[in-house]
Design a protein around this motif. Structure first.
Motif, PDB file in Angstrom:
ATOM      1  N   GLN A 185       0.691  -8.471  -1.037  1.00 51.73           N
ATOM      2  CA  GLN A 185       1.768  -7.494  -1.385  1.00 51.73           C
ATOM      3  C   GLN A 185       0.958  -6.417  -2.383  1.00 51.73           C
ATOM      4  OE1 GLN A 185       4.785  -9.660  -3.708  1.00 51.73           O
ATOM      5  NE2 GLN A 185       5.878  -7.828  -4.333  1.00 51.73           N
ATOM      6  N   ARG A 186       1.115  -5.466  -1.851  1.00 51.40           N
ATOM      7  CA  ARG A 186       0.411  -4.297  -2.561  1.00 51.40           C
ATOM      8  C   ARG A 186       1.170  -4.015  -3.937  1.00 51.40           C
ATOM      9  NH1 ARG A 186      -4.215  -1.545  -1.739  1.00 51.40           N
ATOM     10  NH2 ARG A 186      -4.388   0.526  -2.765  1.00 51.40           N
ATOM     11  N   ARG A 187       0.623  -4.161  -4.955  1.00 51.22           N
ATOM     12  CA  ARG A 187       1.400  -3.604  -6.165  1.00 51.22           C
ATOM     13  C   ARG A 187       1.155  -2.381  -6.628  1.00 51.22           C
ATOM     14  NH1 ARG A 187       0.917  -8.855 -10.065  1.00 51.22           N
ATOM     15  NH2 ARG A 187       1.686 -10.478  -8.581  1.00 51.22           N
ATOM     16  N   PRO A 188       2.023  -1.386  -6.734  1.00 50.08           N
ATOM     17  CA  PRO A 188       2.140   0.074  -7.113  1.00 50.08           C
ATOM     18  C   PRO A 188       1.582   0.277  -8.722  1.00 50.08           C
ATOM     19  CG  PRO A 188       4.212  -0.554  -7.155  1.00 50.08           C
ATOM     20  CD  PRO A 188       3.547  -1.662  -6.644  1.00 50.08           C
ATOM     21  N   LEU A 189       0.798   1.144  -8.647  1.00 52.53           N
ATOM     22  CA  LEU A 189       0.259   1.450 -10.058  1.00 52.53           C
ATOM     23  C   LEU A 189       1.249   2.661 -10.479  1.00 52.53           C
ATOM     24  CD1 LEU A 189      -3.692   1.665  -9.827  1.00 52.53           C
ATOM     25  CD2 LEU A 189      -2.109  -0.541 -10.336  1.00 52.53           C
TER      26      LEU A 189
END
Lengths: 230, 693
Positions: free
Chosen positions: A24-28
């Protein structure tokens, strides 16, 4: 129907895939300064690049960022110096403004040191109060009536007196006492309850049942026009 | 008794304090009237009903374990004695808000201690002094202090609030102060009537109770009470803050109660009951009043993992009369340091913005020692003034060698991460009155506290204080640099920050803290701040109605007129408070993080290399994958920094190629991007376990 089901399944996999997968890519939130748009960081970076990217490689290296920091400090020193300069000038102006007029010094500065020491000041003030009061006491009654005081107040508004002279006129006209005295205090209580002193029959400063009843009765009468303000 | 003591004391050749002590010790076991020894002390008063909020009347009985004891009680806050007060005969009806103080006594026995009980009836409270007249037995004037009494019917009867105001009272813990009203309001000696007076001489005794509407156990304690605050003491402000002292002369030497739950210590030497002044309804009817500014700044500091003065919201009653919304607050004193960082009170220096006169130097300082002394603070300032550009100077201030290793011969004077986080909160809130005040063009310090354990290994830490001038203009820039602190007399933490910025290692650390707090789910990201802000907002949402009824009409603005006027409109939740809350949550917070980042970038303290992006994988055994658009990613798994001091690659750093790295809370992964020989800020995945403070 079969095609529809297949489409639905494929669509389902398409949206569920990333959610199901363990990745799950976590947005910055403020990821990359390179991002386009009107993000304040991107805007500031653009400005900084325009001013400080000496080698024009599109990247602010350590020495260039140090130049930014030094420039910030330089600007801050400039701002502080300007404030200090303004303060000095204001102080100078204030000192000039507060210096007694020559006429006063000539008359009352007995030891000729260019200022009024305690005794000199009291004498000077009294002499000037007497002088101004006698000047405006047109009917020579020995005291100023309100009409005579009003002329002083009118002149105060019209003329630009030296601070010392204006002060004496404010004293004589009664303005100085008003400014410092009770008027302001009572104004600050505007809208507040009357202190109730008139109703404090036992004089203890505290509201008793009987006193509160008396105040409320009085206020009811006041609102009906059956009583006058105390 | 007092006459006897006077007779004993007057001719006494020894100092009267000692004389009093001798006399009391000598006389106490005796009946001073007949000279016979006392047979003991009457056991304490027991009330048949517990303190609390009530909706139905009840009969209250008094008893004592001492047979034959009699009771006297007062209802006006004064302390009952065997001679003063109403003699108790049988249980009596309590049908309205009542504060009752009772003493048990018996001939030839020392009277019991005085016990106090507050019984609150909400239907009665919301109708207190609706016309603004004093409640019965309250004074007409408060010395020169502006007077304001009562609950405004314009709010209480407003259809938007008439139901919810009851919940408003029940929604927060209630403190009840009961005391002799002369000690508050007497023109000559009352602390409220002379709010600008301070010091032990202006401390009075009172009873304080904590009441929970949900039946949770509260407390009653006898303590000392003073007015607290600075500018808020002015007589034009009718609502003042209080400070409560727990001393043996009043009763218990400490308050033993977990005021802040598990988040804080459980005993206190003193606590503050703060109120709101700059943006308040009580002082000028300011429409920007939200009652959260200071507390929320402290919340943010806590969320960043730093020590702070804990606080919660509460209601305050004085002798049963509602006094408004207040905010409990820990004090940053030596006892705070000892409670959270260990050791004894004597081990701590606490410093703050304040006035110190140094006669030997003929110098006035804008900093003062609240506990301990200013010696270490002055040493810190001098080291910083000498310049911190070199690693030798910078690390020496931190008790370290130039390579960052600990040197026990050097004392540590500063906790760097704490200073950085403290400044980030200051910048985020746009605080223009602390630690440097914008009034006076940033030439003077204000509103800051610092403390340090005097063990040589702990440096100064700083605590957000009185941060009311915050969350105003979303573009506010408080990053400076500012002149205050260039001279020791104006020393303050922000000046230290400015001096530290000379050092590259400090700037790297600043970038790392910014990365931690402003990115991902950090404490200063808009999502985190907003969530936290709305949580606090919800806590006081109903209670604000009570404040509105009590103080919303204090300035009689905007339309003017007294309570009889049809034109006036008290400040209230929907027309005033809600607008400012919405502005902060919907306009300020979403934009502020980006603006502060831009301000800091514009000072050259944030590296131009973005930190690695990362992807977390796995539910049970978590793994992380890093990527970077520019340069390469280096990471460590042993808790060390991939970047060595000086900027070289650490020997423990591993270059990320492909695959994933395992991590957990005990073994976080630390990573940086390296591009053109420069490092990004540090990214840490997984959290190290931190101590509570």
């Amino acid at each position: 129907m079969k095609t529809n089901l297949l489409t639905l399944l494929l669509f389902g996999f398409a949206i569920a895939g990333p959610l199901n997968s363990s990745a799950q890519r976590r947005p910055l939130l403020f990821a990359n300064p390179e991002s386009p748009g009107s993000h304040p960081l991107a805007d500031v970076r653009k400005q900084m690049l325009a001013r400080f990217d000496v080698d024009q490689n599109g990247f602010l290296d350590k020495s260039e960022r140090e130049a930014i920091r030094m420039d910030t400090q330089k600007q801050a020193v400039k701002r502080s110096d300007a404030v200090l300069k303004r303060r000095r000038e204001d102080k100078q102006k204030g000192e000039e403004k507060n210096r007694p007029p020559q006429r006063w010094l000539k008359l009352y500065d007995e030891n000729k040191n260019g200022r009024f020491d305690d005794g000199e000041w009291d004498k000077a003030r009294q002499a000037e109060v007497d002088r101004v009061a006698s000047k405006y006491d047109k009917d020579k009654s020995g005291a100023l009536d309100q009409g005579e005081k009003n002329i002083i107040i009118k002149n105060l508004k019209r003329n630009s007196y030296h601070g010392y002279d204006a002060y004496i006129r404010r004293i004589v006209s009664g303005l100085e006492g008003e400014n410092r005295g009770e008027r302001k205090r009572s104004e600050s209580r505007k809208g507040q309850r009357p202190p109730g002193k008139a109703f404090d029959t036992d004089g203890d400063g505290k509201a008793s049942k009987d006193e509160l009843k008396a105040i409320r009765d009085y206020e009811a009468k006041l609102s009906r026009g059956e009583a006058h303000e105390q | 008794m007092s006459n006897n003591l006077e007779r004993v004391m007057n001719p006494c050749p020894v100092p009267w304090g000692k004389c009093l002590l001798i006399s009391v010790l000598f006389l106490l076991p005796y009946n001073t009237v007949i000279g016979e020894p006392l047979r003991g002390q009457v056991k304490g008063v027991k009330f048949s009903v517990e303190r609390g909020w009530y909706s139905e009347s009840f009969n209250l009985g008094l008893r004592s374990k001492t047979d034959g004891a009699q009771f006297r009680f007062t209802l006006d806050g004064t302390e009952p004695t065997p001679e003063h007060g109403i003699l108790y005969k049988t249980p009596f009806l309590i049908a309205s808000t009542t504060t009752l103080r009772a003493v048990a006594f018996k001939p030839q026995y020392k009277p019991s201690s005085v016990k106090t009980r507050t019984f609150l009836f909400v239907d009665d409270v919301i109708r207190q002094s609706p016309d603004g007249l004093p409640p019965e037995s309250f004074p007409y004037t408060w010395g020169n202090n502006k007077v304001d009494y009562g609950m405004d019917p314009a709010v209480v009867e407003d259809s938007r609030y008439s139901d919810e105001i009851v919940d408003g009272f029940y929604s927060l813990p209630t403190f009840s102060v009961v005391m002799n009203l002369d000690d508050l309001f007497d023109r000559e000696s009352g602390i409220y009537a002379n709010a600008e007076k301070d010091g032990r001489e202006w401390e009075r005794s009172c009873s304080m109770e904590l009441i929970h509407a949900n039946g949770e156990k509260g407390f009653q304690v006898d303590c000392g009470i003073r007015i607290r605050g600075g500018f808020s003491r002015k007589e034009g402000n009718p609502k003042h803050s209080f400070r409560l002292f727990f001393r043996g002369i009043y009763g218990a030497t400490k308050l033993d109660y977990p005021l802040f739950g598990n988040r804080g210590v459980k005993n206190f030497d003193h606590i503050d009951l703060r109120t709101f002044q700059n943006y308040s309804w009580n002082n000028g009817g300011n429409p920007e009043a939200i009652f959260l500014r200071d507390q929320f700044n402290r919340d943010l500091q806590s969320a960043m993992g730093q020590p702070t003065a804990r606080g919660e919201f509460c209601h305050l009653f004085i002798n049963g009369h509602y006094w408004g919304l207040y905010n409990t607050c820990e004090r940053i004193k030596a006892s705070y340091g000892a409670a959270y960082f260990g050791g004894k009170k004597e081990d701590y220096d606490t410093v703050k913005a304040g006035r110190t006169w140094l006669p030997e130097r003929k110098q006035s300082l804008g900093v003062m020692a609240n506990d301990g002394n200013l010696d270490a603070w002055e040493r810190l300032w001098k080291q910083a003034k000498a310049g911190l550009g070199s690693n030798a100077a910078y690390f020496k201030m931190l008790g370290r060698n130039p390579d960052g290793s600990v040197n026990l011969d050097y004392e540590c004077l500063l906790e760097v991460d704490n200073l950085i986080d403290y400044m980030l909160v200051t910048f985020y809130g746009g605080n223009y009155d602390g630690p440097i005040s914008a009034w006076g063009n940033n030439f003077g310090p204000n509103n800051w506290y610092g403390f340090r354990k005097r063990n040589g290994r702990d440096g100064f830490r700083f605590v957000v204080w009185d941060a009311e001038h915050t969350f105003k203009d979303v573009r506010e820039d408080r990053t400076g640099p500012f002149p205050a602190g260039d001279h020791y007399s104006g020393s303050n933490p922000q000046w230290l920050w400015q001096q530290c910025l000379e050092n590259e290692e400090f700037r790297v650390r600043v970038g790392d803290r910014i990365q931690k707090h402003f990115h991902n789910s950090g404490a200063l990201t808009s999502v985190s701040v907003r969530t936290r802000f709305l949580k606090r907002t919800a806590e006081i949402e109903s209670a604000v109605i009570c404040e509105s009824a009590r103080w919303g009409d204090s300035a009689y603005t905007p339309s003017g007129g007294g309570r009889g006027s049809h034109n006036r409109k008290p400040r209230n939740r929907e027309d005033d408070w809600r607008h400012e809350i919405d502005r902060i949550s919907d306009d300020y917070i979403p934009a502020r993080s980006g603006i502060v980042l831009a301000q800091l970038f514009g000072q050259g303290v944030i590296p131009d290399v973005p930190a690695p992006a990362y992807t977390i994988m796995g539910d049970q055994d978590q793994r992380v994958q890093f990527s970077a658009d520019l340069g390469s990613v280096y990471y460590t798994t042993d808790g060390s920094d991939p970047r060595a001091i000086g900027g070289k690659k650490a020997t423990t750093a591993v270059k990320m190629t492909a695959g994933t790295i395992p991590f957990d809370s005990e073994n976080p992964v630390k990573a940086r991007t390296r591009y053109r020989g420069e490092w990004s800020a540090l990214l840490q995945v997984g959290r190290a376990v931190s101590a509570r403070h």
